[in-house]
Design a protein around this motif. Structure first.
Motif, PDB file in Angstrom:
ATOM      1  N   PHE A  84      10.778 -50.598 107.073  1.00 14.07           N
ATOM      2  CA  PHE A  84      11.400 -49.961 105.917  1.00 14.07           C
ATOM      3  C   PHE A  84      12.721 -50.644 105.568  1.00 14.07           C
ATOM      4  N   TRP A  85      13.585 -50.806 106.553  1.00 15.77           N
ATOM      5  CA  TRP A  85      14.891 -51.421 106.304  1.00 15.77           C
ATOM      6  C   TRP A  85      14.775 -52.897 105.944  1.00 15.77           C
ATOM      7  N   GLN A  86      13.831 -53.584 106.571  1.00 14.55           N
ATOM      8  CA  GLN A  86      13.692 -55.027 106.337  1.00 14.55           C
ATOM      9  C   GLN A  86      13.165 -55.319 104.933  1.00 14.55           C
ATOM     10  N   SER A  87      12.279 -54.472 104.445  1.00 14.27           N
ATOM     11  CA  SER A  87      11.581 -54.764 103.185  1.00 14.27           C
ATOM     12  C   SER A  87      12.404 -54.459 101.944  1.00 14.27           C
ATOM     13  N   GLY A  88      13.272 -53.448 102.035  1.00 10.56           N
ATOM     14  CA  GLY A  88      13.985 -53.008 100.845  1.00 10.56           C
ATOM     15  C   GLY A  88      13.131 -52.155  99.917  1.00 10.56           C
ATOM     16  N   LYS A  89      11.892 -51.867 100.324  1.00 13.88           N
ATOM     17  CA  LYS A  89      11.001 -51.024  99.539  1.00 13.88           C
ATOM     18  C   LYS A  89      11.091 -49.579 100.037  1.00 13.88           C
ATOM     19  N   LYS A  90      10.655 -48.632  99.223  1.00 16.09           N
ATOM     20  CA  LYS A  90      10.928 -47.223  99.495  1.00 16.09           C
ATOM     21  C   LYS A  90       9.726 -46.395  99.920  1.00 16.09           C
ATOM     22  N   HIS A 112      17.054 -38.898 104.735  1.00 17.74           N
ATOM     23  CA  HIS A 112      18.356 -39.565 104.867  1.00 17.74           C
ATOM     24  C   HIS A 112      18.444 -40.953 104.223  1.00 17.74           C
ATOM     25  N   GLN A 113      17.307 -41.575 103.912  1.00 16.01           N
ATOM     26  CA  GLN A 113      17.331 -42.949 103.423  1.00 16.01           C
ATOM     27  C   GLN A 113      16.590 -43.122 102.091  1.00 16.01           C
ATOM     28  N   ASN A 114      16.307 -42.009 101.431  1.00 11.55           N
ATOM     29  CA  ASN A 114      15.684 -42.055 100.106  1.00 11.55           C
ATOM     30  C   ASN A 114      14.284 -42.663 100.123  1.00 11.55           C
ATOM     31  N   ALA A 115      13.591 -42.530 101.240  1.00 11.31           N
ATOM     32  CA  ALA A 115      12.206 -43.006 101.304  1.00 11.31           C
ATOM     33  C   ALA A 115      11.279 -42.023 100.588  1.00 11.31           C
ATOM     34  N   GLU A 116      10.104 -42.510 100.254  1.00 16.85           N
ATOM     35  CA  GLU A 116       9.039 -41.665  99.706  1.00 16.85           C
ATOM     36  C   GLU A 116       7.824 -41.798 100.609  1.00 16.85           C
ATOM     37  N   ALA A 117       7.310 -40.693 101.086  1.00 12.58           N
ATOM     38  CA  ALA A 117       6.124 -40.714 101.945  1.00 12.58           C
ATOM     39  C   ALA A 117       4.893 -40.318 101.151  1.00 12.58           C
ATOM     40  N   ILE A 118       3.833 -41.082 101.330  1.00 16.87           N
ATOM     41  CA  ILE A 118       2.534 -40.750 100.742  1.00 16.87           C
ATOM     42  C   ILE A 118       1.564 -40.527 101.891  1.00 16.87           C
ATOM     43  N   GLY A 177       1.249 -50.570  95.252  1.00 23.03           N
ATOM     44  CA  GLY A 177       1.289 -51.583  96.308  1.00 23.03           C
ATOM     45  C   GLY A 177       2.592 -52.350  96.420  1.00 23.03           C
ATOM     46  N   ASN A 178       3.184 -52.704  95.277  1.00 23.24           N
ATOM     47  CA  ASN A 178       4.423 -53.497  95.323  1.00 23.24           C
ATOM     48  C   ASN A 178       5.642 -52.682  95.733  1.00 23.24           C
ATOM     49  N   GLU A 179       5.457 -51.359  95.952  1.00 22.58           N
ATOM     50  CA  GLU A 179       6.560 -50.493  96.379  1.00 22.58           C
ATOM     51  C   GLU A 179       6.456 -50.095  97.854  1.00 22.58           C
ATOM     52  N   ILE A 180       5.365 -50.466  98.505  1.00 22.57           N
ATOM     53  CA  ILE A 180       5.085 -49.967  99.860  1.00 22.57           C
ATOM     54  C   ILE A 180       5.729 -50.866 100.911  1.00 22.57           C
ATOM     55  N   ALA A 181       6.560 -50.257 101.765  1.00 24.38           N
ATOM     56  CA  ALA A 181       7.215 -50.991 102.850  1.00 24.38           C
ATOM     57  C   ALA A 181       6.277 -51.186 104.037  1.00 24.38           C
ATOM     58  N   VAL A 182       5.499 -50.159 104.364  1.00 22.54           N
ATOM     59  CA  VAL A 182       4.607 -50.218 105.522  1.00 22.54           C
ATOM     60  C   VAL A 182       3.558 -49.116 105.413  1.00 22.54           C
ATOM     61  N   ILE A 183       2.388 -49.398 105.965  1.00 24.20           N
ATOM     62  CA  ILE A 183       1.342 -48.392 106.155  1.00 24.20           C
ATOM     63  C   ILE A 183       1.254 -48.147 107.660  1.00 24.20           C
ATOM     64  N   SER A 184       1.437 -46.905 108.105  1.00 21.81           N
ATOM     65  CA  SER A 184       1.417 -46.583 109.531  1.00 21.81           C
ATOM     66  C   SER A 184       0.372 -45.516 109.800  1.00 21.81           C
TER      67      SER A 184
END
Length: 251
Positions: free
Chosen positions: A81-87, A109-115, A138-145
């Motif tokens: 999340f932090w490395q990518s700059g995506k939310k 705390h970091q303005n992320a959005e979870a789907i 897709g261009n907004e996704i930092a990681v799929i876990s």
């Protein structure tokens, strides 16, 4: 006499892992030191790293030792999340709290959005939903876990298909309930990162690993001595690491 059945929570340490732990813990030396004692312990750690890489289907440089599976999950999720700059972070509603809680913290705390990918009645992920999310966001996704094996249902998720859908998006899988129990190969799955843990396979508490694909950097959550590719600082738990790998060999 008691009967213990809760192996999904933790397993009894096996005799081989216990013997390795007791032997290694007698050795003096910090694996980061350059004197003879430190270099001897470093060799033990690196031998263990090479063996674990063989067992998990990775190369040695992809093994990053941590203090727990929870730490490894946090390192992967927050690091990507932090490395990518995506939310946007994509996960599912029935992940372990070691995945859900760091995601929820990033949302708060970091303005992320979870789907959250829905889970079908048979206990498997709705991959059509994932396809739609990747296509539209897709261009907004930092990681799929997404976990590999569910710790309550036992369903083994189609992670290889998830990777194909994800394309260039990093995919992390919590494989704590898989490694050493069911077929699992890091390289064959094509994932970016995976979490594995010692105490789920007859090893000691307090040691785990994040398997991180070579060439990928993560923003660290611990700073200090720069150990483990400068991604996870901290004095290496050599007795735990050696015991972990001995357990993995026996699992």
């Amino acid at each position: 006499m008691t009967i213990y059945l809760d192996h999904a929570a933790t397993t009894p340490i096996n005799e081989a892992a216990l013997a390795a732990l007791n032997e290694q813990i007698k050795k003096l030396g910090n694996a980061s030191s350059v004197h003879n004692q430190g270099r001897s312990v470093r060799k033990d750690v690196e031998d263990a790293r090479h063996k674990l890489a063989e067992l998990v289907g990775s190369v040695p440089s992809e093994i990053i030792f941590t203090g727990s599976g929870t730490e490894a999950n946090n390192l992967a999720i927050k690091g990507f999340f932090w490395q990518s700059g995506k939310k946007v972070i994509v996960t599912s509603a029935f992940e372990h709290h070691a995945v859900l809680d760091p995601i929820e913290w990033l949302v708060e705390h970091q303005n992320a959005e979870a789907i959250y990918i829905p889970v079908k009645r048979d206990g498997y992920l709705d991959l059509d939903f994932l396809r739609d999310v990747v296509k539209s966001r897709g261009n907004e996704i930092a990681v799929i876990s997404l976990m590999h094996s569910n710790n309550e249902l036992g369903s083994i998720q189609p992670i290889k298909e998830v990777v194909e859908i994800a394309g260039a998006i990093p995919v992390h899988t919590d494989a704590v309930q898989s490694f050493g129990k069911v077929e699992f190969n890091f390289d064959e799955l094509g994932i970016s990162a995976a979490t594995i843990s010692a105490h789920k396979i007859g090893g000691p508490l307090g040691v785990a690993a994040l398997v991180l694909k070579h060439g990928i950097d993560l923003a660290p959550i611990l700073h200090g001595g720069g150990q483990e590719r400068e991604i996870r600082s901290g004095t290496l738990n050599a007795p735990g690491i050696v015991s972990f790998v001995k357990a993995a060999e026996r699992s």
